[in-house]
Design an enzyme around this catalytic site. Structure first.
Site, PDB file in Angstrom:
ATOM      1  CG  PHE A  98      -0.486   0.982   2.089  1.00 42.03           C
ATOM      2  CD1 PHE A  98       0.300  -0.131   3.748  1.00 42.03           C
ATOM      3  CD2 PHE A  98      -1.071   2.380   2.571  1.00 42.03           C
ATOM      4  CE1 PHE A  98       0.387   0.829   4.665  1.00 42.03           C
ATOM      5  CE2 PHE A  98      -0.513   2.846   3.791  1.00 42.03           C
ATOM      6  CZ  PHE A  98      -0.163   2.566   3.932  1.00 42.03           C
ATOM      7  CE  LYS A  99       4.193   1.482   4.558  1.00 39.33           C
ATOM      8  NZ  LYS A  99       4.080   0.204   5.577  1.00 39.33           N
ATOM      9  CG  ASP A 100       3.910   0.929  -4.069  1.00 40.38           C
ATOM     10  OD1 ASP A 100       5.419   0.927  -4.276  1.00 40.38           O
ATOM     11  OD2 ASP A 100       3.308  -0.543  -4.460  1.00 40.38           O
TER      12      ASP A 100
END
Ligand SMILES: *Cc1c(COP(=O)(O)O)cnc(C)c1O
Length: 495
Positions: free
Chosen positions: A111-113
């Site tokens: 999810f960091k993307d």
């Protein structure tokens, strides 16, 4: 109307959004917070018709007010493009009565993307806007996913360099391999002999060191942060909670305006803070379920009001949540302290000097919207296995922690309001732990072999980043002790 950002520890420090993004951390060590959270201006029916990119624009223009519309649209277009393997960007899928918001369809399958694909663009625009000639040096500590996502975002972006520190032996093989194979002349990856908190504390210390800052400045360089303390990370994360609600409306799970719950597997408290901000902006979130693994410092905090980091650090099957100091919690503390910088500063000083702080009963009452609980590693495994048995759907260990915590909540309360669970990583990033839950007799081979096995069993799509790493060479091999972090930075920058 211009929205300014101020430090959680000193109200006299006020900057524009672009300056807050450039600085990362406030000069007094506090975190930048918006002076107010603007109300979401669209109707939810209207919102439900928007694409991810359109909605990102509507929200970001409210919070990043010194960016022009053109600049925002440009950054959004560059960020949310074919790097994502679905045009929906963040699909919401219903499994076993629960809505999983899949936030792992970007370049690095975590999810960091969602935020790190846009931060480099916001940052280079911010630099131009503030007439910064210096090259920006991104300094980041990672528990596994941030590092790779940040490098993927910043690799070969002109005017930037990025240095990532990760706990050697504290991340999965796939995560490590993803980082060590990162290309780009401007990226540097360093393992440290210590855990994530050591890495993060080291980075914070270097950030706060005026001597180091001066050395960099004399060479035309300046630090910034891509960690989740940067509001350039936080703001883009607010978008997908609104987007999820739009999908709930489109899927007829709720009528526009009806309440729902959000459950977030939590480490540094960035992702769930974004959900809290979304709620403050008008999203009808009833409860925010904060899910921890066995490092359950937040669970204890929500129940007792005492934040106590003095405990054993446990390495779990959800390593991105193996954290004892949740940095972004400071922003929530600031809120429940009635936006009082003195109180916030004093509590953070307690954390620094005593390893703990206690909030007042009045502050604690304002935490009612949160429900905190944790899942053990055994329960996490059971959750993955149970969901796979019922639905043939595989979730990763972090998502499973959240999923389990939600089910515990539902059993205890009988509350059946629709729930969105933030699904934070592709199961392929944690193939060994996932397989040990669904096919414990098929654990032979290395993690890449296990990805193949997981594909055979589940048929779920393998992310590109996982597919390609077996054929890429390792490009980085530096490992240092914590006290050497500063020296390593200066050495690599040639200072
Ligand atoms: C970073 C991360 C988390 C924790 O998110 P925070 O914003 O740090 O609370 C959860 N799951 C995965 C897979 C992550 O990479």
């Amino acid at each position: 109307m211009e929205l300014t950002y101020k430090s959680t520890r000193d109200g006299s420090i006020r900057v524009t959004s672009s300056q807050a993004i450039l600085q990362g951390l406030a000069p007094d060590g506090g975190l930048f917070v918006p002076e107010r959270l603007p109300a979401f201006p669209l109707s939810f029916e209207e919102m439900a018709q928007k694409s991810y990119q359109e909605l990102a624009f509507e929200l970001m223009r409210l919070l990043l007010t010194d960016f022009t519309e053109e600049e925002l649209r440009d950054a959004i277009q560059k960020a949310y493009d074919e790097k994502f393997d679905t045009a929906l960007i963040a699909p919401l899928v219903k499994k076993d009565g629960v809505y999983y918001l899949e936030l792992y369809h970007g370049a690095t399958a975590a999810f960091k993307d969602m935020a790190l694909s846009i931060l480099p663009h916001l940052m280079t625009i911010a630099a131009k806007k503030n007439q910064i000639q210096d090259e920006i040096v991104i300094l980041t500590a990672t528990s596994g996913d941030t590092g790779k996502a940040a490098m993927a975002g910043f690799a070969d972006v002109p005017g930037t360099k990025i240095i990532v520190f990760y706990p050697k032996g504290g991340v999965s093989m796939i995560q490590e391999k993803q980082m060590l194979t990162q290309r780009g002349a401007n990226v540097h990856v360093v393992g440290i002999r210590g855990n994530f908190d050591d890495a993060q504390t080291g980075v914070k210390k270097i950030f706060g060191d005026a001597g180091v800052r001066e050395k960099l400045a004399s060479c035309g360089l300046r630090f910034s942060s891509a960690n989740s303390i940067n509001i350039g990370r936080l703001v883009p994360q607010i978008v997908y909670y609104f987007y999820a609600y739009g999908q709930l409306i489109r899927q007829n799970a709720v009528k526009a305006g009806d309440p729902f719950h959000i459950t977030v597997p939590t480490g540094n408290f960035g992702n769930i803070l974004a959900a809290y901000y979304a709620r403050e902006m008008g999203l009808p979130v009833e409860k925010l379920l904060c899910a921890s693994n066995e490092n359950k410092v937040l669970v204890d905090f929500f129940s007792s009001g005492l934040y106590d980091r003095k405990r054993e650090f446990i390495l779990t099957s959800s390593p991105s949540m193996d954290i004892l100091i949740s940095s972004n919690l400071e922003r929530l503390i600031y809120k429940i302290a009635g936006e009082d910088c003195e109180v916030t500063r004093a509590l953070m000083a307690d954390l620094q000097s005593k390893g703990e702080y206690q909030i007042t009963p009045e502050m604690k009452r304002k935490l009612d919207v949160f429900y905190g609980n944790f899942a053990s590693q055994e329960e996490t495994k059971e959750e993955i296995a149970a969901l796979f048995r019922k639905e043939g759907y595989v979730i990763d260990t972090h998502t499973a922690v959240a999923s389990r915590v939600y089910r515990t909540y539902r059993e205890k309360t009988g509350d059946h309001l629709p729930v969105v669970i933030a699904s934070t990583a592709s199961p392929y990033k944690f193939a060994r732990a996932v397989l040990s839950a669904i096919a414990p007799d098929r654990l032979s081979g290395n993690d890449l072999d296990l990805c193949r096995t997981l594909f055979e069993i589940s048929g779920q799509k393998v992310p590109r980043t996982v597919e390609e790493i077996s054929s890429l060479p390792n490009l980085h091999d530096t490992v240092v002790d914590v006290p050497e972090m500063e020296g390593e930075i200066l050495r690599w920058l040639g200072i």
